[in-house]
Design a protein around this motif. Structure first.
Motif, PDB file in Angstrom:
ATOM      1  N   LEU A 108       7.345 -57.870  12.012  1.00 18.06           N
ATOM      2  CA  LEU A 108       7.248 -57.023  10.816  1.00 18.06           C
ATOM      3  C   LEU A 108       8.405 -57.168   9.817  1.00 18.06           C
ATOM      4  CD1 LEU A 108       5.671 -53.760  12.255  1.00 18.06           C
ATOM      5  CD2 LEU A 108       4.576 -55.512  10.869  1.00 18.06           C
ATOM      6  N   PRO A 109       9.680 -57.138  10.275  1.00 19.72           N
ATOM      7  CA  PRO A 109      10.745 -57.332   9.286  1.00 19.72           C
ATOM      8  C   PRO A 109      10.670 -58.696   8.601  1.00 19.72           C
ATOM      9  CG  PRO A 109      11.636 -57.233  11.512  1.00 19.72           C
ATOM     10  CD  PRO A 109      10.214 -56.813  11.592  1.00 19.72           C
ATOM     11  N   THR A 136       0.326 -42.277   3.387  1.00 20.01           N
ATOM     12  CA  THR A 136       0.894 -40.975   3.034  1.00 20.01           C
ATOM     13  C   THR A 136       2.405 -41.006   3.248  1.00 20.01           C
ATOM     14  OG1 THR A 136      -1.146 -40.057   3.873  1.00 20.01           O
ATOM     15  CG2 THR A 136       0.626 -38.512   3.432  1.00 20.01           C
ATOM     16  N   MET A 137       2.792 -41.465   4.434  1.00 17.74           N
ATOM     17  CA  MET A 137       4.205 -41.577   4.766  1.00 17.74           C
ATOM     18  C   MET A 137       4.894 -42.560   3.822  1.00 17.74           C
ATOM     19  SD  MET A 137       5.868 -40.072   6.814  1.00 17.74           S
ATOM     20  CE  MET A 137       7.549 -40.154   6.287  1.00 17.74           C
ATOM     21  N   GLU A 139       4.363 -55.753  16.527  1.00 13.78           N
ATOM     22  CA  GLU A 139       5.555 -54.928  16.350  1.00 13.78           C
ATOM     23  C   GLU A 139       6.633 -55.312  17.355  1.00 13.78           C
ATOM     24  OE1 GLU A 139       5.354 -50.369  15.664  1.00 13.78           O
ATOM     25  OE2 GLU A 139       5.777 -50.704  17.766  1.00 13.78           O
ATOM     26  N   ILE A 175       9.685 -52.255   1.762  1.00 13.16           N
ATOM     27  CA  ILE A 175       9.599 -51.391   2.938  1.00 13.16           C
ATOM     28  C   ILE A 175       8.420 -50.417   2.852  1.00 13.16           C
ATOM     29  CG2 ILE A 175      10.794 -49.604   4.257  1.00 13.16           C
ATOM     30  CD1 ILE A 175      13.202 -51.336   4.264  1.00 13.16           C
ATOM     31  N   PHE A 214      10.976 -51.763  13.766  1.00 14.97           N
ATOM     32  CA  PHE A 214      10.924 -52.455  12.474  1.00 14.97           C
ATOM     33  C   PHE A 214      12.275 -53.065  12.116  1.00 14.97           C
ATOM     34  CE2 PHE A 214      10.605 -52.386   7.730  1.00 14.97           C
ATOM     35  CZ  PHE A 214       9.605 -53.329   7.628  1.00 14.97           C
ATOM     36  N   ILE A 236       5.952 -41.195   0.600  1.00 12.40           N
ATOM     37  CA  ILE A 236       7.178 -40.390   0.667  1.00 12.40           C
ATOM     38  C   ILE A 236       8.401 -41.303   0.682  1.00 12.40           C
ATOM     39  CG2 ILE A 236       8.465 -38.722   2.060  1.00 12.40           C
ATOM     40  CD1 ILE A 236       5.750 -37.734   3.129  1.00 12.40           C
ATOM     41  N   VAL A 237       8.279 -42.430   1.376  1.00 12.56           N
ATOM     42  CA  VAL A 237       9.412 -43.349   1.499  1.00 12.56           C
ATOM     43  C   VAL A 237       9.788 -43.993   0.156  1.00 12.56           C
ATOM     44  CG1 VAL A 237      10.155 -45.496   2.621  1.00 12.56           C
ATOM     45  CG2 VAL A 237       8.980 -43.757   3.931  1.00 12.56           C
ATOM     46  N   TYR A 253      12.229 -37.389   6.752  1.00 16.85           N
ATOM     47  CA  TYR A 253      11.237 -37.577   5.700  1.00 16.85           C
ATOM     48  C   TYR A 253      10.065 -36.599   5.800  1.00 16.85           C
ATOM     49  CZ  TYR A 253      13.463 -41.843   4.192  1.00 16.85           C
ATOM     50  OH  TYR A 253      14.337 -42.747   3.691  1.00 16.85           O
ATOM     51  N   ALA A 301       8.264 -58.434   5.901  1.00 24.55           N
ATOM     52  CA  ALA A 301       8.885 -57.771   4.757  1.00 24.55           C
ATOM     53  C   ALA A 301       9.670 -58.771   3.911  1.00 24.55           C
ATOM     54  CB  ALA A 301       9.801 -56.649   5.234  1.00 24.55           C
ATOM     55  N   GLY A 345       0.692 -48.859   7.966  1.00 26.01           N
ATOM     56  CA  GLY A 345       0.599 -47.845   9.012  1.00 26.01           C
ATOM     57  C   GLY A 345      -0.071 -46.615   8.457  1.00 26.01           C
ATOM     58  N   CYS A 346       0.603 -45.931   7.532  1.00 28.24           N
ATOM     59  CA  CYS A 346       0.015 -44.753   6.897  1.00 28.24           C
ATOM     60  C   CYS A 346       0.541 -44.681   5.463  1.00 28.24           C
ATOM     61  CB  CYS A 346       0.392 -43.498   7.668  1.00 28.24           C
ATOM     62  SG  CYS A 346      -0.076 -41.982   6.824  1.00 28.24           S
ATOM     63  N   VAL A 375       5.114 -52.374   3.438  1.00 26.59           N
ATOM     64  CA  VAL A 375       4.812 -52.744   4.826  1.00 26.59           C
ATOM     65  C   VAL A 375       4.465 -51.489   5.630  1.00 26.59           C
ATOM     66  CG1 VAL A 375       5.725 -53.790   6.933  1.00 26.59           C
ATOM     67  CG2 VAL A 375       6.215 -54.830   4.738  1.00 26.59           C
ATOM     68  N   LEU A 376       5.186 -50.388   5.356  1.00 20.68           N
ATOM     69  CA  LEU A 376       4.897 -49.143   6.057  1.00 20.68           C
ATOM     70  C   LEU A 376       3.510 -48.625   5.710  1.00 20.68           C
ATOM     71  CD1 LEU A 376       8.220 -47.131   5.803  1.00 20.68           C
ATOM     72  CD2 LEU A 376       7.534 -48.822   7.466  1.00 20.68           C
TER      73      LEU A 376
END
Ligand SMILES: [Zn+2]
Lengths: 679, 65
Positions: free
Chosen positions: A412-413, A444-445, A407, A434, B13, A448-449, B26, A416, A441-442, A437-438
Motif C-alpha cells: 500500500l505505501p 467517509t474516513m 496490506e 494518503i 500502511f 475527514i483525513v 480523527y 501511494a 477502504g472507506c 489510498v485510504l
C-alpha cells in the motif's frame, strides 16, 4: 504549563538495560531541572524509544496549550543532574503544515530547550538530512542522533559519523535506543554539549540568497529571531509560512518590506520558492549522504529492493498494479461473486430461506403491508438480509482476504508513492495521496483525513475526487462481482474511471490554481504475507463490517418499506427513471440508485441482483457500474462533507457529481452505439 | 492506557507504532464514530480493525497453559 492530564508509571525495570531503576518520587520529578532538552524528528524514527531510554519510562502526557495535540514530558537523571526531556510530535520540516508540526515548532520556539536532539532513522539518512540542515541553519543547539542503527546495519549500511559531524559542524551519535545501544554516549554528549554558534550548511541559488539578504535586516529584531536565526526566519517567510509572518508582524512591526521582497522573489522565480528550497535541500542531502554512507549489498535485500522500486516506477508500477487488480478480480469477482454468491443467493436464499419465511409469515401475519415489512419487495429478510448475507458477505470475505494479503505485504505505501507520480503529472498536491489510498477502504474516513492537507484548494479537490471516482472497499468488491462476466468489461470500467479521475482532477487543479507541495512518506520493507496475520485481519474486518452493515441494511429496508407504503418511493423512482433511461440504463435499476444513497455497497448489491436476474446485461451492465461508481456518495460521506467543507461546498460537489455521473453514462452509451460495440 | 509494550499496534500502511489509546484523533467528525471499532493510525490516519476478542482470548489461553 497546564496541569498534567495523565501520569503513567511504567514498570521500574528499564527496558533498555534491564537494570533495576531507583524509585523516583513525584517531588523529585517536580524539582527544577538543570537542563531542558527537546527531541525532534519525523514520525517513525524511534523518538519515543530514545525518550524512554533517557527518562526511564516515567512520563507525563499533557495536552499542549491551545491545541488538541498531546506531548510527552519526562525527567532524566544524567550524572546526578536532573534534566527535563520533552518529546515533540513528529515533524518533517521546520516549515509546519499540520497541527502536530506546528506544536513541534512551538516547543522549539517557546520552550527554549538547551539541547535539541534531532533523531533520524539511520536507514533513511538521505531523506532526513534536509530537516537537519534546517535545524542547523536555524541556529538551534542540536545533536544529531542516528537511531535504529542496528536496522541500518542489517541492511548493509554503514555511516561515517566523524565525517558527517565534520561536514555539518554538530555532534553526531549512533544509537539503537530500543536496545539501549549508544545511550550512555548520548547522555555524555548531552552533558558535554557546547553550542557552536551559527553555521550555514547550505548556500542556495542566487535569487534566493539575494532575497534572504534583503529580508534579514527587516526580521533581525523580530520576535522569532530571538530563538532562531534571522536567516531561518527569512527562509520560512519565503516558504510563505503564515504563522511566522504573523509572529514577525507581531507587535505592530512594519511587514510591508517583507511582503514586497517575498512577492518579488515569487515573481522572479520559475517555481514557488518553497518548492525550490525543498529541491535544494534534498540535493545537498543526497550529496552528503552519498559521501558518508557505504552500502554493502546483501542478495535477499537486493531482490526486495528491486521489486520495491519497480512497484513505484510509473511503467513497471502500472503493470504491477494491473496484475494486482486482475488477481483481485479473479478472487473477488469470479470466485466470490460468481461462484459463492451464485450458490448462496439462488439456492440457499432463493429456494430455501426466502420461500420458507414468505410462506410462514404470510400465514402468520395476514395483513399484507405488515408481512411485507419482512418478506415483501423491500422486506427485512428478502431485501436487507438477503443482500447482506447472500451478496455482500461472500464478496467482502474474499475481498478482505486478498486485501489483508496486500496490506501485510507492504504494497500500500508503494501504491501511494506510485499514485504520487500520477498526481504530480496532473498538477495535484502529493499530500492528497494518503486520503485517496485510504478512500479505497472507506471514503467517509478519507474525507475527514483531507484536513491534513495544506490549503483549502487541495482539500476541496481531494474531497471532490473522493466522492466522484474512488469506490470504497465493499462497493469495489461488488463492482468486481457485477463485471465478472468478462475481463474486457472490467478493463473498460477501470479505464473510464481512471480517465475521469485524471480529467476532473486536472481540470479542477487548473480552475483553482495554487502551488504544489512535496510528498514524503516512510516506506516500510516488503515482506511475504503471513497466513495467521492475514486470517486474523480478515476475520477482524468481517466482524467489524457485519456489525456495522447489517443494522444499516435492516434500517434501510424499513425506510424503503415505509417509503413504498406511503408512495414516496414510487415518486422518487419515477423522478429518477427518465434520468436513468437517459444514461441508457433499464428503468428497473432506479431502485438501486435510490438505495445507493444509504450506502454505496447497498446500491451496488442492488445492481448485482438485477444482473443475476438477467435484467442488466451487456452495455447497460457496464454503464450502470460506471454511473454507480461515480454517483453521489452515501449518506455518511455526504454528512462528513458538510461537516468538513461546509454546506455550500458539499452541495456544490454533489450538484456537480449527480448530473455528471449520468452524463458520463449517456456519453458512454452513445459511444458504444456509434462504435457498434455490444458487450 | 496500555501498561505494556505488547499493546503497541503497528500501522500496516506506514509502519508507525502506536498505542490503541492514541488512535481516535480523527473520529470526532465521523457519523459512525460511536459504533465503529476501527483503530486509526495517528501518523497517517489509516484505519484497521482492533484485534478481535476471539483472537486475544486464544492468545491468552496459549500463554497460560
Ligand atoms: Zn499509519
Amino acid at each position: 504549563m497546564s496541569q498534567p492530564d495523565l501520569v503513567i508509571d511504567y514498570s521500574d525495570d528499564c527496558a533498555s538495560c534491564h537494570e533495576r531503576m531507583p524509585k523516583r518520587t513525584k517531588s523529585q520529578l517536580a524539582g527544577t531541572p538543570a537542563l531542558k532538552i527537546a527531541l525532534v524528528g519525523s514520525p517513525n524514527v524511534g523518538k519515543s524509544s530514545v525518550f524512554h531510554a533517557l527518562t526511564g519510562r516515567r512520563v507525563i502526557i499533557s495536552n499542549y496549550p491551545g491545541t488538541t495535540v498531546d506531548i510527552f514530558r519526562g525527567t532524566a537523571v544524567l550524572d546526578g543532574h536532573s534534566v527535563e526531556v520533552i518529546d515533540t510530535p513528529g515533524m518533517y520540516s521546520l516549515h509546519s503544515i499540520t497541527e502536530e508540526e506546528r506544536v513541534g515548532r512551538a516547543i522549539l520556539l517557546r520552550e527554549k530547550p538547551d539541547v535539541v536532539l534531532h533523531v533520524l532513522d539511520a536507514k533513511n539518512l538521505e531523506r532526513m538530512l534536509p530537516m537537519t540542515f534546517q535545524l542547523i541553519e536555524a541556529g538551534l543547539p542540536i545533536i544529531v542522533v542516528l537511531n535504529m542503527i542496528d536496522e541500518a546495519e542489517a541492511h548493509g549500511l554503514s555511516i561515517d559519523i566523524r565525517k558527517l559531524s565534520a561536514a555539518i559542524g554538530v555532534p553526531v551519535l549512533e544509537t539503537a535506543a530500543s536496545l539501549g545501544r549508544g545511550m550512555p554516549e548520548l547522555k555524555q554528549a548531552i552533558l558535554d554539549f557546547k553550542s557552536q554558534g551559527f553555521i550555514q550548511p547550505i548556500v542556495y541559488d542566487e535569487a534566493i540568497e539575494n532575497a534572504i539578504d534583503s529580508l534579514v535586516p527587516s526580521v533581525k529584531d523580530s520576535p522569532p529571531s530571538e530563538r532562531i536565526s534571522p536567516r531561518s526566519v527569512a527562509l520560512l517567510l519565503l516558504r510563505q509560512d503564515e504563522q511566522v509572518r504573523r509572529l514577525v508582524a507581531g507587535e505592530g512591526n512594519d511587514v510591508s518590506t517583507v511582503d514586497r521582497v517575498v512577492e518579488e522573489t515569487m515573481l522572479a522565480l520559475p517555481q514557488p520558492p518553497a518548492y525550490l528550497l525543498a529541491l535544494n535541500l534534498q540535493k545537498e542531502a543526497s550529496k552528503l549522504a552519498s559521501e558518508v554512507m557505504t552500502h554493502r549489498q546483501t542478495p535477499g535485500i537486493r531482490f526486495n529492493e528491486r521489486l520495491s522500486r519497480a512497484m513505484m516506477q510509473p511503467l513497471s508500477g502500472g503493470i504491477i498494479l494491473a496484475a494486482v487488480l486482475l488477481a483481485m478480480y479473479y478472487v473477488v469477482g469470479v470466485f466470490g461473486a460468481g461462484f459463492l454468491v451464485g450458490w448462496l443467493e439462488k439456492t440457499l436464499f432463493g429456494q430455501i430461506i426466502n420461500p420458507f419465511f414468505q410462506n410462514t409469515l404470510s400465514t402468520l401475519i395476514p395483513v399484507k403491508p405488515i408481512s411485507d415489512l419482512f418478506v415483501g419487495q423491500y422486506g427485512i429478510i428478502t431485501l436487507g438480509l438477503t443482500y447482506a448475507i447472500a451478496i455482500i458477505l461472500p464478496i467482502v470475505t474474499t475481498f478482505f482476504l486478498i486485501f489483508s494479503m496486500i496490506e501485510d505485504s507492504g504494497y500500500l505505501p508503494r501504491l501511494a508513492m506510485l499514485i504520487d507520480r500520477l498526481f504530480k503529472f496532473i498538477g495535484l498536491n502529493g499530500r492528497a495521496v494518503i486520503p485517496m489510498v485510504l478512500g479505497f477502504g472507506c471514503d467517509t474516513m478519507a474525507t475527514i483525513v483531507t484536513r491534513t492537507q495544506e490549503t483549502k484548494r487541495e482539500r476541496i479537490i481531494t474531497t471532490l475526487l473522493l466522492a466522484l471516482a474512488i469506490p470504497c472497499s465493499a462497493q469495489l468488491g461488488v463492482i468486481f462481482g457485477i463485471l465478472s462476466v468478462s475481463t474486457g468489461m472490467l478493463i473498460t470500467w477501470l479505464g473510464i474511471i481512471v480517465l475521469i479521475f485524471i480529467l476532473v482532477g486536472w481540470l479542477a487543479s487548473r480552475i483553482i490554481p495554487g502551488e504544489r507541495a512535496c510528498f514524503y512518506m516512510e516506506v516500510p520493507p516488503l515482506r511475504l504475507p503471513r497466513l495467521s496475520n492475514v486470517l486474523q485481519k480478515t476475520y477482524a474486518r468481517l466482524e467489524w463490517y457485519l456489525m456495522e452493515v447489517i443494522p444499516i441494511f435492516i434500517l434501510a429496508s424499513v425506510v424503503l418499506w415505509a417509503g413504498d407504503l406511503i408512495g414516496l418511493l414510487d415518486l422518487l423512482i419515477r423522478g429518477l427513471r427518465p434520468v436513468v433511461e437517459f444514461a441508457g440504463i433499464p428503468a428497473a435499476a432506479s431502485v438501486a440508485f435510490v438505495i445507493g444513497f444509504f450506502r454505496r455497497d447497498f446500491g451496488a448489491a442492488g445492481l448485482y441482483a438485477l444482473a443475476t436476474q438477467g435484467i442488466l446485461t451487456g452495455n447497460s451492465l457496464l454503464i450502470s457500474a460506471v454511473v454507480m461508481t461515480l454517483f453521489v456518495p452515501c449518506i455518511a460521506q455526504f454528512s462528513v462533507m458538510i461537516k468538513e467543507r461546509g454546506l455550500k461546498t458539499a452541495l456544490a460537489i454533489a450538484g456537480f457529481i449527480f448530473p455528471f455521473a449520468f452524463l458520463v453514462g449517456f456519453v458512454l452509451n452513445h459511444t458504444l452505439k456509434i462504435l457498434g460495440i455490444n458487450l | 492506557m496500555n501498561e505494556t509494550d505488547n499493546d503497541k499496534i503497528k500501522c500496516p500502511f506506514c509502519g508507525f507504532e502506536f498505542d490503541a489509546v492514541s488512535s481516535t484523533g480523527y473520529c470526532g467528525s465521523c457519523p459512525l464514530a460511536k459504533n465503529c471499532k476501527l483503530l486509526r493510525c495517528p501518523n497517517c490516519a489509516y484505519e484497521m480493525p482492533a484485534e478481535p476478542k476471539l483472537f486475544s482470548a486464544i492468545k491468552r489461553l496459549r500463554r497460560k497453559p
